[in-house]
Design a protein around this motif. Structure first.
Motif, mmCIF file in Angstrom:
data_model
loop_
_atom_site.group_PDB
_atom_site.id
_atom_site.type_symbol
_atom_site.label_atom_id
_atom_site.label_comp_id
_atom_site.label_asym_id
_atom_site.label_seq_id
_atom_site.Cartn_x
_atom_site.Cartn_y
_atom_site.Cartn_z
ATOM 1 N N VAL A 1 0.765 -1.264 0.156
ATOM 2 C CA VAL A 1 0.102 0.249 0.050
ATOM 3 C C VAL A 1 0.952 1.323 -0.076
ATOM 4 O O VAL A 1 2.179 1.102 0.662
ATOM 5 C CB VAL A 1 -1.089 0.009 1.070
ATOM 6 C CG1 VAL A 1 -1.821 -1.048 1.195
ATOM 7 C CG2 VAL A 1 -0.257 0.136 2.406
ATOM 8 N N LYS A 2 0.236 2.362 -0.625
ATOM 9 C CA LYS A 2 1.227 3.497 -0.386
ATOM 10 C C LYS A 2 0.900 4.417 0.790
ATOM 11 O O LYS A 2 2.043 4.947 1.225
ATOM 12 C CB LYS A 2 0.566 4.505 -1.753
ATOM 13 C CG LYS A 2 1.307 5.752 -2.042
ATOM 14 C CD LYS A 2 0.720 6.635 -2.853
ATOM 15 C CE LYS A 2 1.163 7.864 -3.233
ATOM 16 N NZ LYS A 2 1.229 8.822 -1.965
ATOM 17 N N ASP A 3 -0.156 4.152 1.326
ATOM 18 C CA ASP A 3 -0.659 4.998 2.506
ATOM 19 C C ASP A 3 -1.179 3.998 3.562
ATOM 20 O O ASP A 3 -1.779 3.179 3.042
ATOM 21 C CB ASP A 3 -1.175 6.219 2.367
ATOM 22 C CG ASP A 3 -0.565 7.437 1.441
ATOM 23 O OD1 ASP A 3 0.663 7.706 1.690
ATOM 24 O OD2 ASP A 3 -1.204 7.769 0.533
ATOM 25 N N SER B 1 -6.625 7.016 4.172
ATOM 26 C CA SER B 1 -6.937 7.802 3.026
ATOM 27 C C SER B 1 -7.860 8.985 3.670
ATOM 28 O O SER B 1 -8.186 9.789 3.064
ATOM 29 C CB SER B 1 -7.609 7.343 1.972
ATOM 30 O OG SER B 1 -8.854 6.655 1.997
ATOM 31 N N TRP B 2 -7.947 8.947 5.150
ATOM 32 C CA TRP B 2 -9.077 10.163 5.605
ATOM 33 C C TRP B 2 -8.277 11.212 6.252
ATOM 34 O O TRP B 2 -9.063 12.210 6.516
ATOM 35 C CB TRP B 2 -9.554 9.317 6.806
ATOM 36 C CG TRP B 2 -8.785 8.819 8.089
ATOM 37 C CD1 TRP B 2 -8.068 7.747 8.091
ATOM 38 C CD2 TRP B 2 -8.389 9.947 9.091
ATOM 39 N NE1 TRP B 2 -7.208 7.925 9.121
ATOM 40 C CE2 TRP B 2 -7.573 9.036 9.973
ATOM 41 C CE3 TRP B 2 -9.039 11.056 9.440
ATOM 42 C CZ2 TRP B 2 -6.941 9.486 11.080
ATOM 43 C CZ3 TRP B 2 -8.434 11.355 10.600
ATOM 44 C CH2 TRP B 2 -7.518 10.790 11.654
ATOM 45 N N LEU B 3 -6.836 11.291 6.087
ATOM 46 C CA LEU B 3 -6.121 12.634 6.748
ATOM 47 C C LEU B 3 -5.894 13.356 5.563
ATOM 48 O O LEU B 3 -4.678 13.165 4.891
ATOM 49 C CB LEU B 3 -5.102 12.192 7.560
ATOM 50 C CG LEU B 3 -4.751 13.165 8.412
ATOM 51 C CD1 LEU B 3 -5.842 13.599 9.735
ATOM 52 C CD2 LEU B 3 -3.391 12.588 9.329
ATOM 53 N N PRO B 4 -6.373 14.470 5.453
ATOM 54 C CA PRO B 4 -6.113 15.393 4.177
ATOM 55 C C PRO B 4 -4.417 15.676 4.320
ATOM 56 O O PRO B 4 -4.012 16.101 4.960
ATOM 57 C CB PRO B 4 -6.873 16.587 4.228
ATOM 58 C CG PRO B 4 -8.009 15.998 5.171
ATOM 59 C CD PRO B 4 -7.357 15.188 6.156
ATOM 60 N N GLY B 5 -3.847 15.515 2.838
ATOM 61 C CA GLY B 5 -2.552 15.840 2.814
ATOM 62 C C GLY B 5 -1.457 14.608 3.246
ATOM 63 O O GLY B 5 -0.228 14.658 2.959
ATOM 64 N N PHE B 6 -2.008 13.813 4.010
ATOM 65 C CA PHE B 6 -1.157 12.710 4.540
ATOM 66 C C PHE B 6 -1.395 11.321 4.169
ATOM 67 O O PHE B 6 -0.523 10.235 4.248
ATOM 68 C CB PHE B 6 -0.922 12.902 6.240
ATOM 69 C CG PHE B 6 -0.188 14.367 6.772
ATOM 70 C CD1 PHE B 6 1.174 14.308 6.672
ATOM 71 C CD2 PHE B 6 -1.047 15.211 6.719
ATOM 72 C CE1 PHE B 6 1.504 15.564 7.258
ATOM 73 C CE2 PHE B 6 -0.431 16.545 7.523
ATOM 74 C CZ PHE B 6 0.974 16.642 7.378
ATOM 75 N N GLY B 7 -2.685 11.139 4.221
ATOM 76 C CA GLY B 7 -3.201 9.534 4.082
ATOM 77 C C GLY B 7 -3.812 9.136 5.418
ATOM 78 O O GLY B 7 -4.901 9.296 5.449
ATOM 79 N N GLY B 8 -3.113 8.474 6.179
ATOM 80 C CA GLY B 8 -3.514 7.995 7.376
ATOM 81 C C GLY B 8 -2.824 8.519 8.533
ATOM 82 O O GLY B 8 -1.995 8.989 8.391
ATOM 83 N N LEU B 9 -3.402 8.223 9.746
ATOM 84 C CA LEU B 9 -2.838 8.527 10.986
ATOM 85 C C LEU B 9 -1.523 8.137 11.121
ATOM 86 O O LEU B 9 -0.482 8.715 11.547
ATOM 87 C CB LEU B 9 -3.736 8.178 12.301
ATOM 88 C CG LEU B 9 -2.956 8.945 13.575
ATOM 89 C CD1 LEU B 9 -3.077 10.193 13.557
ATOM 90 C CD2 LEU B 9 -3.767 8.395 14.754
ATOM 91 N N LEU B 10 -1.033 6.986 10.889
ATOM 92 C CA LEU B 10 0.336 6.370 10.891
ATOM 93 C C LEU B 10 1.169 7.014 10.183
ATOM 94 O O LEU B 10 2.416 7.228 10.378
ATOM 95 C CB LEU B 10 0.237 4.966 10.785
ATOM 96 C CG LEU B 10 -0.078 3.962 11.785
ATOM 97 C CD1 LEU B 10 0.038 2.612 11.187
ATOM 98 C CD2 LEU B 10 0.891 4.042 12.740
ATOM 99 N N ASP B 11 0.715 7.410 8.958
ATOM 100 C CA ASP B 11 1.592 8.215 8.028
ATOM 101 C C ASP B 11 1.869 9.873 8.798
ATOM 102 O O ASP B 11 2.983 10.410 8.313
ATOM 103 C CB ASP B 11 0.806 8.698 6.576
ATOM 104 C CG ASP B 11 0.416 7.440 5.988
ATOM 105 O OD1 ASP B 11 1.333 6.405 5.616
ATOM 106 O OD2 ASP B 11 -0.592 7.356 5.370
ATOM 107 N N ARG B 12 1.175 10.046 9.576
ATOM 108 C CA ARG B 12 1.478 11.314 10.073
ATOM 109 C C ARG B 12 2.354 11.152 11.638
ATOM 110 O O ARG B 12 3.079 12.213 11.695
ATOM 111 C CB ARG B 12 0.270 12.061 10.541
ATOM 112 C CG ARG B 12 0.334 13.287 11.360
ATOM 113 C CD ARG B 12 1.200 14.314 10.519
ATOM 114 N NE ARG B 12 1.498 15.628 11.412
ATOM 115 C CZ ARG B 12 2.718 15.519 12.323
ATOM 116 N NH1 ARG B 12 3.461 14.518 11.964
ATOM 117 N NH2 ARG B 12 3.031 16.607 12.851
#
Length: 284
Positions: A252-254, A257-268
Motif C-alpha cells: 500500500v502507498k498510505d 486515506s482520511w487525513l488530508p495531505g497525509f493519508g492515514g494517521l500512521l503516515d502522520r
C-alpha cells in the motif's frame, strides 16, 4: 535527565512558537502561485496541521488525563490502520485495541512492565489458541511488533510529561525540515544520495534538514539537550523508514486515506512513535 526537566516551560513556550510557525506557513501556502505543482497538497497539509496542533498541545494543558486521552485516541486509530495493513485477524485486532487503551492507562501510575507483559502474552495466545500451524507465528510476530510500535510508544505521552510535548513539536518541525532539506539540497551532490531502498524519496539532505529543524524546535521550547535532540532526530529518520517497511510489504502507498495531505494517521505519527520510544530509553 528526567521528564521534570522541562516541566512548566514547554507548554508556555510551545503555543506562541507553533502559532507563529503556523501563521507564517499559512501565509506562505496561500501566496503560492497556481503553477506550483504541490500547491493543493501543501494547502491540505497546512489545514491538517492547523487542526491537529491545538488538539495535541491542548491535551497537555489538561494534564496527565489529557495526555492519556490523546495517547489512547491516537492508539486506537493507529492500531486499526496497522492491523489492516498487517492482515491481522479479529482476535489480534482486539488485543491491539485493548492495548492502545490499557498501556497508556497503566502509565498513569508510572512504568509498569506487568501490563505490557500480560499483553505480550495475549498477543501470542490468540494464535496459539486458534491452533494456526500455517500463519500462527506470523500473526503473533506482527501483533507483538504492533504492540511495541504503537501502544508502548504512545505511553510515552503520559510517562514523559511535558517532555513529550517538546518531542511532539520537534518531530513536527523535523518532518517539515526534512521536506525542505530534501527539496532544496536533495537534487545533486553528496546529500542527494538515497537514504534507504525502503523510501526512495528520502535523502541525506532530508536528514540534514530534519537535524536543523528539530534542534531549532527543541531550543525554541526550552528543551534542547544533545541527548534529547539525538533521540528525536533518530526517531524522525527511523520512524519513516519503519512505516515504509510495513507499507511496502503490505503493498500500500498510505496507511489510510482520511487525513488530508497525509493519508492515514500512521503516515502522520510514524516518526513520533519511534521518537517517543527512544526518548523513553534515554530519559526514564
Amino acid at each position: 535527565m528526567s521528564a521534570v526537566f522541562v516541566a512548566g516551560e514547554v507548554a508556555g513556550r510551545a503555543v506562541p512558537v507553533v502559532a507563529g510557525v503556523l501563521g507564517a506557513g499559512g501565509v506562505a501556502v496561500a501566496s503560492l502561485p497556481s503553477r506550483v505543482r504541490m500547491r493543493a497538497e501543501l494547502r491540505r497539509r497546512w489545514r491538517t496541521w492547523a487542526l491537529s496542533a491545538p488538539l495535541f498541545i491542548g491535551a497537555f494543558f489538561v494534564g496527565r488525563a489529557g495526555a492519556f486521552a490523546l495517547a489512547a485516541g491516537l492508539g486506537v486509530v493507529a492500531v486499526g490502520e496497522y492491523a489492516r495493513m498487517a492482515g491481522l485477524p479479529r482476535a489480534e485486532r482486539a488485543v491491539l485495541v485493548a492495548a492502545a487503551i490499557a498501556v497508556p492507562g497503566a502509565a498513569l501510575a508510572g512504568p509498569d512492565p506487568r501490563t505490557t507483559g500480560a499483553l505480550l502474552v495475549l498477543a501470542v495466545l490468540a494464535a496459539v489458541c486458534a491452533g494456526d500451524a500455517e500463519q500462527g507465528f506470523t500473526r503473533a510476530s506482527r501483533t507483538l511488533f504492533g504492540l511495541l510500535w504503537i501502544p508502548v510508544s504512545l505511553s510515552g505521552l503520559v510517562l514523559l510529561g511535558d517532555t513529550a510535548l517538546a518531542v511532539g513539536v520537534a518531530v513536527a518541525f523535523g518532518d517539515v525540515g526534512a521536506w525542505f532539506g530534501g527539496t532544496a539540497l536533495g537534487r545533486r551532490g553528496p546529500l542527494a544520495r538515497r537514504l534507504s531502498p525502503l523510501s526512495p524519496n528520502k535523502t541525506w539532505a532530508g536528514v540534514a534538514g530534519a537535524a536543523a529543524a528539530t534542534a531549532a524546535a527543541l531550543a525554541a521550547v526550552g528543551a534542547f539537550t544533545p541527548v534529547l535532540w539525538a533521540a528525536v532526530l533518530a526517531g524522525c529518520v527511523l520512524g519513516d523508514l519503519v512505516e515504509s517497511m510495513v507499507k511496502r510489504e503490505a503493498g500500500v502507498k498510505d496507511a489510510g486515506s482520511w487525513l488530508p495531505g497525509f493519508g492515514g494517521l500512521l503516515d502522520r505519527i510514524d516518526s513520533l512513535l519511534v521518537a517517543l520510544l527512544l526518548v523513553m530509553v534515554v530519559t526514564l
